[in-house]
Design a protein around this motif. Structure first.
Motif, PDB file in Angstrom:
ATOM      1  N   ASP A 173       0.811  -1.201   0.000  1.00 18.58           N
ATOM      2  CA  ASP A 173       0.000   0.000   0.000  1.00 18.58           C
ATOM      3  C   ASP A 173       0.848   1.256   0.000  1.00 18.58           C
ATOM      4  N   GLN A 174       2.028   1.184   0.641  1.00 19.42           N
ATOM      5  CA  GLN A 174       2.881   2.359   0.711  1.00 19.42           C
ATOM      6  C   GLN A 174       3.579   2.623  -0.613  1.00 19.42           C
ATOM      7  N   SER A 175       3.936   1.550  -1.339  1.00 15.97           N
ATOM      8  CA  SER A 175       4.694   1.722  -2.571  1.00 15.97           C
ATOM      9  C   SER A 175       3.794   1.938  -3.785  1.00 15.97           C
ATOM     10  N   THR A 176       2.622   1.329  -3.790  1.00 23.40           N
ATOM     11  CA  THR A 176       1.744   1.384  -4.959  1.00 23.40           C
ATOM     12  C   THR A 176       1.274   2.789  -5.311  1.00 23.40           C
ATOM     13  N   SER A 196       1.980   4.429  -8.889  1.00 21.75           N
ATOM     14  CA  SER A 196       0.808   4.686  -9.706  1.00 21.75           C
ATOM     15  C   SER A 196       0.736   6.160 -10.109  1.00 21.75           C
ATOM     16  N   ALA A 197       1.049   7.048  -9.189  1.00 22.51           N
ATOM     17  CA  ALA A 197       1.005   8.483  -9.474  1.00 22.51           C
ATOM     18  C   ALA A 197       2.045   8.853 -10.535  1.00 22.51           C
ATOM     19  N   GLU A 198       3.240   8.268 -10.438  1.00 20.00           N
ATOM     20  CA  GLU A 198       4.275   8.546 -11.429  1.00 20.00           C
ATOM     21  C   GLU A 198       3.861   8.041 -12.810  1.00 20.00           C
ATOM     22  N   LEU A 237       3.228  10.264 -16.237  1.00 20.70           N
ATOM     23  CA  LEU A 237       3.916   9.977 -17.494  1.00 20.70           C
ATOM     24  C   LEU A 237       2.913   9.792 -18.638  1.00 20.70           C
ATOM     25  N   ILE A 238       1.852   9.053 -18.372  1.00 22.04           N
ATOM     26  CA  ILE A 238       0.834   8.823 -19.406  1.00 22.04           C
ATOM     27  C   ILE A 238       0.164  10.130 -19.815  1.00 22.04           C
ATOM     28  N   ASN A 239      -0.178  10.940 -18.840  1.00 20.48           N
ATOM     29  CA  ASN A 239      -0.832  12.215 -19.134  1.00 20.48           C
ATOM     30  C   ASN A 239       0.085  13.132 -19.952  1.00 20.48           C
TER      31      ASN A 239
END
Length: 213
Positions: free
Chosen positions: A81-84, A88-90, A94-96
């Motif tokens: 939960d801490q790493s995801t 995910s935000a990074e 990148l996709i955006n």
């Protein structure tokens, strides 16, 4: 056989002894049967109690193992939960950035050119921006063809977080004739951080089975 007066008492005593023996045997036999049944019942109860104790010990052992596993799971879940969220935000950023870059770099609507030029600097480096938006407006050749980006798919590079492959589809219309054709392209984008923003630093066209660029 002739019985005398002395024989009768003896015969009577003999009969009395036999009768007494039969009564004693009849009295003892049920008690022996009862005692045997009782002993067997006690033995059965002892075996049942032994099996019950073994089952309870087995259940207790299994419960201890289950508790130990449940105790270890939350720690692993917390690590995930801490790493995801960060990863995910990074990835979303990148996709955006990749999607907006493709839209602002290749769409050719003269009416939205000024707006796209203003916003494009948020998604590409200054050097790339100066290359793509060198002029203040679109020249006559660019205005002859209208390009509309339909869809952009971004495939992040798992081994290099600063690169991604994009596959985008677009419609190309010749304004003078109205002829329109759908096309698709592949390109590799390289990213860098500039002004605390993730931006596209380089675009490299890739060939595909449809001819590519």
């Amino acid at each position: 056989m002739k019985f005398t007066s002395n024989s009768w008492p003896i015969l009577f005593c003999f009969i009395l002894i036999i009768s007494l023996a039969v009564n004693i045997y009849g009295f003892i036999s049920p008690d022996s049967a009862d005692n045997g049944a009782l002993g067997q019942e006690e033995e059965t109860e002892a075996e049942s109690e032994k099996e019950l104790v073994e089952k309870e010990e087995e259940i207790a052992s299994l419960q201890e193992e289950l508790d130990a596993k449940e105790t270890g799971v939350p720690a692993e879940s917390e690590e995930v939960d801490q790493s995801t969220p960060e990863a995910s935000a990074e990835t979303e950023e990148l996709i955006n950035t990749a999607q907006r870059f493709i839209e602002y770099a290749f769409e050719s609507d003269p009416e939205s050119y000024a707006t796209r030029k203003k916003l494009a600097l948020n998604y590409m480096t200054e050097s790339l921006y100066e290359t793509l938006y060198l002029a203040d407006g679109m020249d006559q050749e660019q205005q002859k063809i209208a390009i509309d980006i339909k869809e952009v798919n971004v495939f992040a590079n798992g081994q290099n977080e600063n690169e991604a492959i994009v596959h985008y589809t677009y419609s190309e219309e010749i304004r003078s004739s109205g002829y329109e054709e759908d096309k698709e392209m592949y390109a590799k984008l390289s990213f860098t951080v500039e002004g605390n923003l993730l931006k596209v630093a380089e675009i490299k066209p890739l060939e595909n089975e449809y001819g590519g660029i």
